[in-house]
Design an enzyme around this catalytic site. Structure first.
Site, PDB file in Angstrom:
ATOM      1  N   GLU A 154       0.823  -1.204   0.000  1.00 26.77           N
ATOM      2  CA  GLU A 154       0.000   0.000   0.000  1.00 26.77           C
ATOM      3  C   GLU A 154       0.864   1.265   0.000  1.00 26.77           C
ATOM      4  O   GLU A 154       0.474   2.289  -0.568  1.00 26.77           O
ATOM      5  CB  GLU A 154      -0.960  -0.001   1.192  1.00 26.77           C
ATOM      6  CG  GLU A 154      -1.911  -1.190   1.253  1.00 26.77           C
ATOM      7  CD  GLU A 154      -2.754  -1.377   0.002  1.00 26.77           C
ATOM      8  OE1 GLU A 154      -2.909  -0.412  -0.779  1.00 26.77           O
ATOM      9  OE2 GLU A 154      -3.256  -2.496  -0.204  1.00 26.77           O
ATOM     10  N   HIS A 198       3.384   6.406  -5.099  1.00 24.50           N
ATOM     11  CA  HIS A 198       3.047   6.686  -6.498  1.00 24.50           C
ATOM     12  C   HIS A 198       2.135   7.915  -6.556  1.00 24.50           C
ATOM     13  O   HIS A 198       2.367   8.856  -7.334  1.00 24.50           O
ATOM     14  CB  HIS A 198       2.361   5.468  -7.106  1.00 24.50           C
ATOM     15  CG  HIS A 198       2.273   5.491  -8.590  1.00 24.50           C
ATOM     16  ND1 HIS A 198       1.736   4.449  -9.320  1.00 24.50           N
ATOM     17  CD2 HIS A 198       2.645   6.418  -9.508  1.00 24.50           C
ATOM     18  CE1 HIS A 198       1.794   4.741 -10.616  1.00 24.50           C
ATOM     19  NE2 HIS A 198       2.333   5.930 -10.750  1.00 24.50           N
TER      20      HIS A 198
END
Length: 605
Positions: free
Chosen positions: A396, A402
């Site tokens: 996660e 990202h």
């Protein structure tokens, strides 16, 4: 005197220490503040409905329409993210249920209000648009955005038709909603035998745990009971899935796509070759899966490996256990190959309550990364101190980093990444953790556990999701060619495909032919293949990051920063992976084989 055993109860939300909860006040201080943005959005929608004629009123007015559209989407994103996360932290809270319902209704209003925008943009004359760019340099940052929307020009309908399709969104979503209600709420599963003769109420959650039992009798009992329940509704499930396929085929047809798959892939400009190369390369490497299934049978001392034998560990539980604080330190060690900047932002996530850590009553199960352009990239966990929890944390965190790099590099218009690359950063992190553990852990038992974890993940992601992708392609093709789909015909194909994938070492239990009935991803419109391509790409990327060439790490971090500023295939090529070719898949299968070789040696030893 008989001692009373203390029952460990799941705490309520109010009983969770604040430092283990996410800080959503960083998004909205209160629901009242949320409602102010809701009112602002509704006012924006009312005005935007009248802005259609401005598209052809000049470059300045055209830019204003673009910016108003993006502002609407930006406000709605923040509203929706907050409502969803508040609801997930305690699904029993009626106040948050109501908030989620309000956000859902807003979503429908947004879809209807902006339905005219893309068709109007697409139908704008090429010369007029070129003149706009020459007349107003402030339009230049939006060139890729405009080009991408106009690339769908052959597949958009008239304004009236687009409005009708947008308004019918709830109708088109009925098959998926019916499936969810049937599988999540209305199915009644029986009581089955668990460990030590304990009676267990079967559910999708307890089923997964029971399949991990060392006792084959328990695994078999859960397997047969689950599919007996599903099987009694086989015709209903066939109807819901067929209806979903018909919706997707209909939408593809009216929008002039060659197929529903073509329509789904075109959203991210993915060539058909990516899908086809994946299926072809997986078939070429099925002998590796057959070999892994055979190894399972040998280790478990089974004459025949049944489908319910594929999830019980073949390696004893590792003694690795981590408190949440210990896992934070371990994650930082595993991810240090990215460099100081990346680690600094991971530490920021730990220090600033981006993570909702432990279980509480009513909290959504599982784990995810969420957030929007104007929020932190939050993470939901349900921490249990196991190695799997450490993997979930770094997974996660890959998503959240990202998102962080994208939103802090790109303007809002490119501030999200395409779904095609969504699982790559998270799985790259998992690969780096596996590599780190294999480099630092010398205990054969721990190494075997980590290797088995990787192989099971590979099996469940590349092999299994590609099997799903192949099934999804078949069922859409059957409907498109006018062939009748029934529970029996669907089950026949699925059972045969399952046998082909798992090979001669598997006993193809009759019940497994009904597995398609319980897979929610078949309602997600050709989504599953991306799990497989993403996992394979992550294997190549993790190796590049660790090969001591700093340009490879820099290329990867640039990938994290790219958002949707380019098409995903192009973005991945710049990162070092060409997903239209089979090389990245070949590298992934090579790693699988090498780790299977080591596991076999460790187990034999």
């Amino acid at each position: 005197m008989k001692m009373m055993t203390e029952i460990k109860k799941v705490p309520t939300r109010s009983e969770i220490p604040e430092e283990l909860t996410w800080d959503l006040e960083r998004v909205y201080q209160s629901i009242e503040e949320w409602k102010k943005d809701q009112q602002k959005l509704e006012q924006e929608l009312a005005g935007f409905r009248k802005a259609k004629n401005q598209m052809e009123s000049g470059a300045e007015e055209f830019l204003t329409v673009i910016e108003r559209y993006l502002e609407i989407m930006r406000i709605y994103e923040k509203l929706a993210v907050f409502a969803s996360m508040k609801n997930d932290q305690d699904t029993t809270n009626s106040k948050y249920q109501e908030l989620q319902g309000m956000a859902d209704n807003l979503g429908t209003q947004v879809s209807e209000a902006v339905a005219w925008f893309q068709p109007a943009l697409v139908h704008l004359d090429d010369q007029v648009l070129q003149d706009y760019f020459e007349q107003n340099s402030n339009l230049e940052p939006y060139r890729h955005f405009i080009t991408e929307l106009r690339s769908q020009r052959d597949h958009l309908l008239s304004d009236a038709q687009e409005e009708l399709l947008a308004a019918a969104g709830n109708i088109f979503g009925a098959p998926e909603k019916t499936f969810e209600m049937l599988s999540d709420a209305d199915l009644k599963f029986p009581i089955v035998e668990g460990e030590n003769g304990q009676q267990v109420e079967l559910s999708e959650g307890t089923y997964s745990k029971l399949l991990e039992s060392a006792d084959q009798k328990i695994r078999r009992g859960a397997f047969k009971a689950l599919y007996q329940t599903y099987g009694s509704f086989k015709n209903t499930f066939a109807t819901t899935l067929t209806s979903q396929v018909q919706v997707q085929n209909y939408q593809a047809k009216v929008r002039h796509y060659a197929s529903a798959k073509d329509a789904a892939l075109s959203e991210n400009h993915i060539p058909d070759k990516v899908y086809d190369v994946l299926i072809d390369e997986v078939h070429r490497n099925l002998p590796l899966l057959h070999r892994y299934v055979k190894l399972r049978g040998e280790v478990l001392k089974l004459d025949k490996v049944h489908m319910y034998d594929l999830y019980t560990p073949i390696v004893k539980e590792s003694n690795l256990s981590f408190t949440y604080s210990e896992a934070q330190a371990k994650a930082l060690e595993a991810l240090q190959v990215y460099g100081d900047d990346y680690l600094q932002h991971v530490q920021e996530a730990f220090d600033n309550r981006w993570i909702d850590v432990v279980e509480n009553k009513g909290k959504r199960t599982g784990a995810y990364s969420s957030g929007g352009y104007d929020t932190d990239p939050y993470i939901l966990l349900n921490w249990q101190d196991g190695l799997e929890d450490l993997y979930t944390l770094v997974h996660e965190m890959g998503h959240s980093m990202h998102s962080y790099y994208t939103t802090h590099t790109q303007p809002y218009v490119y501030g999200d990444y395409p779904i095609f690359v969504a699982e790559i950063a998270s799985t790259t992190n998992e690969n780096l953790l596996t590599d780190y553990l294999l480099k630092t852990e010398k205990d054969p038992q721990v190494r075997a556990f980590v290797l088995n974890h990787y192989l099971d993940g590979f099996k469940g992601t590349i092999f299994r999701q590609t099997q799903f992708a192949e099934f999804e392609q078949w069922i859409h093709g059957q409907d498109a060619s006018g062939k009748s789909l029934t529970a029996d015909s669907i089950s026949k194909f699925y059972g045969d495909l399952n046998k082909e994938y798992y090979g001669p070492a598997i006993y193809n239990d009759d019940e497994i032919a009904m597995e398609w009935m319980r897979i929610p991803h078949f309602y997600y419109d050709f989504y599953v293949y991306q799990y497989a391509t993403g996992f394979a790409a992550a294997t190549t990327l993790s190796q590049r990051i660790e090969d001591d060439d700093p340009t490879h790490t820099e290329a990867y971090l640039n990938f994290l920063k790219s958002g949707s500023s380019a098409y995903p295939i192009e973005t991945m090529q710049k990162a070092g992976v060409d997903m239209t070719q089979r090389e990245y898949l070949e590298k992934a299968f090579k790693v699988f084989e090498e780790r299977l070789n080591e596991l076999e040696k460790l187990i034999v030893k």
